[in-house]
Scaffold this active site. Structure first.
Site, PDB file in Angstrom:
ATOM      1  N   GLY A 109      -5.399  -2.077  -1.883  1.00 31.85           N
ATOM      2  CA  GLY A 109      -5.580  -2.851  -3.102  1.00 31.85           C
ATOM      3  C   GLY A 109      -4.492  -3.894  -3.311  1.00 31.85           C
ATOM      4  N   HIS A 135       5.331  -0.154 -10.698  1.00 31.25           N
ATOM      5  CA  HIS A 135       6.109   0.313  -9.549  1.00 31.25           C
ATOM      6  C   HIS A 135       7.538  -0.233  -9.560  1.00 31.25           C
ATOM      7  CE1 HIS A 135       3.793   2.856  -6.943  1.00 31.25           C
ATOM      8  NE2 HIS A 135       2.866   1.964  -6.626  1.00 31.25           N
ATOM      9  N   HIS A 137      -0.464  -1.507 -12.282  1.00 30.94           N
ATOM     10  CA  HIS A 137       0.043  -0.514 -11.315  1.00 30.94           C
ATOM     11  C   HIS A 137       1.210  -1.087 -10.499  1.00 30.94           C
ATOM     12  CE1 HIS A 137      -0.531   2.922  -8.466  1.00 30.94           C
ATOM     13  NE2 HIS A 137      -0.037   2.043  -7.609  1.00 30.94           N
ATOM     14  N   GLU A 138       1.001  -2.248  -9.916  1.00 29.01           N
ATOM     15  CA  GLU A 138       2.066  -2.805  -9.066  1.00 29.01           C
ATOM     16  C   GLU A 138       3.277  -3.197  -9.904  1.00 29.01           C
ATOM     17  OE1 GLU A 138       1.438  -2.122  -6.125  1.00 29.01           O
ATOM     18  OE2 GLU A 138      -0.730  -1.912  -6.331  1.00 29.01           O
TER      19      GLU A 138
HETATM   20  N1  TRP Z   1       1.941   1.172  -2.416  1.00 27.92           N
HETATM   21  C1  TRP Z   1       0.700   0.494  -2.585  1.00 27.92           C
HETATM   22  C2  TRP Z   1       0.175   0.859  -3.972  1.00 27.92           C
HETATM   23  O1  TRP Z   1      -0.298   1.927  -4.207  1.00 27.92           O
HETATM   24  C3  TRP Z   1      -0.369   0.815  -1.622  1.00 27.92           C
HETATM   25  C4  TRP Z   1      -0.143   0.714  -0.169  1.00 27.92           C
HETATM   26  C5  TRP Z   1       0.368   1.628   0.644  1.00 27.92           C
HETATM   27  C6  TRP Z   1      -0.618  -0.286   0.672  1.00 27.92           C
HETATM   28  N2  TRP Z   1       0.240   1.265   1.954  1.00 27.92           N
HETATM   29  C7  TRP Z   1      -0.376   0.112   1.979  1.00 27.92           C
HETATM   30  C8  TRP Z   1      -1.232  -1.479   0.428  1.00 27.92           C
HETATM   31  C9  TRP Z   1      -0.797  -0.648   3.063  1.00 27.92           C
HETATM   32  C10 TRP Z   1      -1.643  -2.235   1.505  1.00 27.92           C
HETATM   33  C11 TRP Z   1      -1.437  -1.818   2.809  1.00 27.92           C
HETATM   34  O2  TRP Z   1       0.307   0.136  -4.864  1.00 27.92           O
HETATM   35 ZN    ZN Z   2       0.978   2.443  -5.901  1.00 29.63          ZN
END
Ligand code: TRP
Ligand code: ZN
Length: 884
Positions: free
Chosen positions: A270, A310, A306-307
């Site tokens: 996403g 984080h 969400h992002e």
């Molecule tokens: N950390 C990201 C989220 O949940 C998601 C994520 C983990 C991701 N590995 C990835 C996105 C690889 C793209 C490709 O917000």
């Molecule tokens: Zn995340």
């Protein structure tokens, strides 16, 4: 079968890193096929490490090494280091003081179809490093507990790459001969390398700003390809909403002066929370009322939130190792769920989240790939970005919130942020902060992190007329999961309320307490436990239990249809009210499934029709909630409830109920449709969203009638809708029923939207999930459509993903053609993009739930996948574990 690269990594083997990296200075000379990376690392031995080894091992994959230099001496000779397929070992490095390691290597972004590391998307260069993609950029200690300050210089052609971005603040720039320019970025915060990002391209930018509570002005920038600049407004507004919300609800401010978001067309998931430079799938940024649906608008706000969240839960405080992934993901999902609930409708959001959890996460937890929220081992970490880590992880955080209350939870999160800012920590550190701030004991609660499987809670009621008391006996158990045969009791918060037989509230006075309340949270901690309520009315009260879905469990409680109909009318809890309707429908459909299987005639019980009619004829304020009350449980949810899944019987039984409702309540559906069918250009406000949702729900039922007038309503809506919500809903009615204008409507839609990739994804997905008999043939021909592209994950998910995961009827065709088709695609995808390929295997892993013939067909395909030459660790892990 493959052998190399299949190490299992265990949580119990965790050790502190042998070396630390303090500063990283990166220099990229960007080129589509030959990017030159120079990395200058300031390092030292880690005093916390027990190891005595004088060598240094760095991770690296698919890199062409040019040179290595230690402390400005001569470049290392081949005797001084060793290269393997995934590492660089330098035989000896200084042990007593800091040292400087310079490494130069080449990478090829254009050849990178796995979309991990540095890759090309359309004509833009971008990176994806979580979880272990940084090692595809340069040799490094690619683990989240190694945190460093990054300075990044990007050098590139001025015309091809006018925009050059990386984490932090832009500190310098200049020009070079040969039409080149360069920009230097500096990120003042320590971070693990999985949060590194760079983007280069010919991008347009939407700019705005946000002033924090403490008065700092933050510049906000969204970068997209030129044709999409008119679709960024909603994402920008969402970002500002998220920033305000985190200040208000968690007291968290943003910390850099600049926040950038880039939307890219080729993306495995996403979005990604890289420090100061989020990279997003275009799907979660771009929206215009005519191209995006109301649900797209909601998801965009959710993912942007969400992002953004984080930044504190993930970036400022990160994970010690990847087993702790839910530390950031579970918590951040909980935060984004609450954010969306506050922005839209809490009742609706909770139902949507639980629906997803119960259909998809419960299936994962009941299958061969079940694992705890904090897994204990993995082969490929990318396979553990799961519904369990994300969604069940969020439920676990939600239960802590329920147990401590909103204020107690906030005290806990404040302490967590204060205590661990700048650190890489564990799930246990999070719980400890929650405990310490509240003087609470969460010892038993911790089992939610280590124990896999969905607990079952059964309820027995005994009402004593003489003493006017109600005794509730709750029993909990949890089925065995791979590697965990025996389960311990969990700490389960069970929220309940009681109703009198006239629908009014009966207050709860628990034995041993002296205050009656409208609701109680029962602390279920033993395998069997009783709770008694006193001072009740003269007749047995009706129990409303697991309100708000207060724990991720399966509830077993015998209810009559009449009792469910009563709760559907009177329960004060919006979740349980909806749930009563779902159970009512579920019981009816289950009965019909048995009738189908035994060749009996199908007839829908009038008790259900009556209850449904009552809901339909009532006046509702929240039209989105109203639509949910009118929605039957999905085929996938019904399947999840059955031990052995009979896809055809489920489909027939559910269709029979839908058609009966449409026939018998045709007049009501029509009235409601017409009352809410306004010409709307598609504003994202609760009133208009609700009107569209209820109207399209009605059209969905009416579409089953094969009636000329209604077919015309659908055609007209598809041709004239001013917003995508209405247009795609009408097209769905046309595509999912035997509508005479099906092909011409699909053709018109394609012609209208061929320039909008995200809309064309909808066009693919709709056809792939149709129950109409020619769907499989359609899917095969769509694979050859010029707009189909196996290298674009959104397209793959739209066609192959939708067919295998959203079309049980056709995917599970008795002759096995669906399975064979999926396996063919997985094998093709395996060599292009292992992450996406591995996610597609999912549809085959629940083979044990089907009949013998299908089991054999499915396992045959799994075996064929495993025996493919050069199978990736990603695909191998999922396919092989599912066969154990
Ligand atoms: N950390 C990201 C989220 O949940 C998601 C994520 C983990 C991701 N590995 C990835 C996105 C690889 C793209 C490709 O917000
Ligand atoms: Zn995340």
């Amino acid at each position: 079968m493959r052998d190399a690269n299949l190490h299992t990594i265990y949580l119990k083997d965790y050790t502190a890193p042998e070396y630390l990296i303090h500063n990283v200075a990166l220099n990229f000379v960007l080129d589509e096929e030959k990017t030159r990376v120079t990395s200058r690392l300031t390092m030292s031995r880690n005093p916390a490490s027990q190891s005595r080894d004088q060598s240094l091992t760095l991770a690296g994959e698919n890199l062409i090494l040019i040179r290595i230099n230690l402390n400005d001496g001569n470049d290392l000779t081949e005797e001084q280091y060793q290269l393997t397929h995934d590492s660089l070992i330098i035989n000896e490095v200084p042990q007593q003081q800091n040292f400087i390691l310079i490494i130069e290597n080449l990478i090829n972004p254009k050849a990178n179809t796995a979309l991990e590391g540095l890759y090309l998307s359309n004509s833009m260069l971008c990176t994806q490093c979580e979880a272990e993609g940084f090692r595809k950029i340069t040799y490094f200690l690619d683990r989240p507990d190694v945190m460093a300050k990054f300075t990044t210089t990007l050098v590139a052609d001025k015309n091809r790459y006018p925009v050059l971005l990386s984490n932090g603040n832009k500190v310098d720039r200049g020009e070079l001969p040969g039409n080149l320019h360069w920009v230097t970025w500096e990120d003042p915060f320590n971070k693990p390398c999985y949060l590194f990002a760079l983007v280069a391209g010919r991008l347009e930018c939407l700019e705005d700003s946000f002033t924090t509570l403490s008065g700092r002005r933050i510049s906000l920038q969204i970068f997209v390809e030129k044709q999409d600049i008119d679709k960024c407004g909603h994402a920008m507004q969402s970002l500002k909403n998220a920033m305000r919300w985190d200040e208000k609800v968690y007291g968290r401010e943003y910390d850099l002066d600049l926040y950038m978001i880039v939307a890219v067309s080729h993306f495995n998931m996403g979005a990604m929370e890289n420090k100061g430079l989020n990279v997003f799938n275009t799907k979660f940024v771009l929206a215009r009322p005519d191209t995006a649906t109301d649900s797209d608008y909601e998801h965009i706000e959710g993912v942007i939130g969400h992002e953004y969240f984080h930044n504190w839960t993930g970036n400022r405080i990160t994970c010690r190792d990847w087993f702790q992934l839910s530390l950031k993901e579970g918590f951040t999902v909980f935060r984004d769920q609450e954010f969306t609930g506050d922005r839209t409708s809490k009742a609706v959001k909770r139902i949507e989240d639980v629906n997803m959890l119960r259909t998809r996460q419960f299936a994962e937890d009941a299958g061969p790939l079940a694992h705890p929220v904090r897994p204990e081992s993995y082969i490929e970490i990318n396979n553990f970005y799961t519904l369990t880590v994300y969604e069940k992880g969020a439920e676990v955080v939600r239960m802590i919130h329920t147990l401590l209350g909103a204020e107690g939870f906030r005290k806990g999160s404040d302490l967590y942020f204060e205590r661990h800012d700048g650190q890489a920590v564990t799930c246990d550190d999070f719980i400890k902060a929650m405990e310490d701030a509240n003087a609470a004991d969460l010892k038993q609660f911790r089992r939610w992190y280590s124990q896999a499987g969905t607990p079952v809670v059964s309820v027995q009621q005994h009402y004593d007329q003489a003493t006017k008391t109600l005794a509730l006996t709750l029993r909990q158990s949890c089925p065995p999961t791979p590697g965990q045969a025996v389960k311990e009791p969990l700490h389960i918060p069970v929220r309940i309320g009681l109703l009198n037989s006239d629908g009014s509230i009966a207050s709860c006075l628990m034995q041993g307490t002296n205050q009656a309340t409208e609701e109680v949270i029962l602390p279920l901690t033993q395998s069997e436990q009783s709770f008694t309520f006193e001072n009740l009315p003269a007749s047995k009260p009706i129990l409303s239990i697991l309100r708000g879905f207060s724990a991720p469990v399966k509830l077993v409680l015998e209810r009559s249809l009449e009792e469910l109909a009563f709760l559907l009318s009177y329960d004060r809890d919006t979740f349980n009210r909806w749930e009563a309707g779902q159970q009512l429908a579920g019981q009816i459909i289950s009965g019909l499934i048995a009738d189908v299987q035994q060749g009996r005639e199908l007839q829908v019980n009038p008790v259900f029709i009556k209850a449904f009619k009552q809901v339909l004829e009532q006046a509702w304020d929240d039209l989105s909630y109203f639509s949910l009350l009118l929605s039957l449980p999905s085929e996938t949810y019904l399947a999840e409830q059955m031990q052995f899944i009979d896809v055809e019987a489920i489909h027939k039984a559910r269709e029979c109920v839908a058609l009966t409702l449409a026939e018998q309540l045709q007049a009501q559906f029509k009235t409601l449709y017409l009352a809410n069918n306004r010409e709307e250009s598609g504003q994202f406000d609760a009133g208009a969203i609700g009107r569209r949702r209820i109207k399209n729900t009605c059209l969905g039922y009416l579409g089953k009638l094969e009636n000329k007038e209604i077919q015309e309503w659908a055609t007209t809506a598809q041709n004239t809708a001013k917003n995508m919500t209405d247009q795609i809903a009408a097209l769905a009615v046309i595509v999912n029923n035997p509508h005479p204008a099906r092909q011409s409507c699909l053709d018109n839609f394609y012609r209208q939207w061929q320039a909008e990739a995200l809309v064309i994804d909808k066009w693919f997905a709709l056809q792939a999930s149709s129950p109409m008999p020619d769907t499989f043939a359609k899917v095969l021909s769509l694979m050859k459509h010029p707009a189909f592209d196996l290298k674009n994950p959104n397209r793959v998910r739209a066609l192959i993903g939708a067919f295998s995961q959203a079309n049980p009827l056709h995917f599970h065709a008795a002759n096995g053609q669906g399975y064979q088709f999926l396996a063919d695609q997985i094998i093709a995808l395996n060599s292009l993009n292992p992450q996406v390929a591995s996610r597609m295997v999912n549809a085959l892993t629940s083979w044990r739930r089907y009949d013998k013939a299908r089991q054999e067909l499915m396992t045959a395909q799994l075996k064929r996948i495993i025996s493919t030459e050069a199978i990736s660790g990603d695909v191998y892990e999922v396919a092989s574990k599912s066969l154990l």
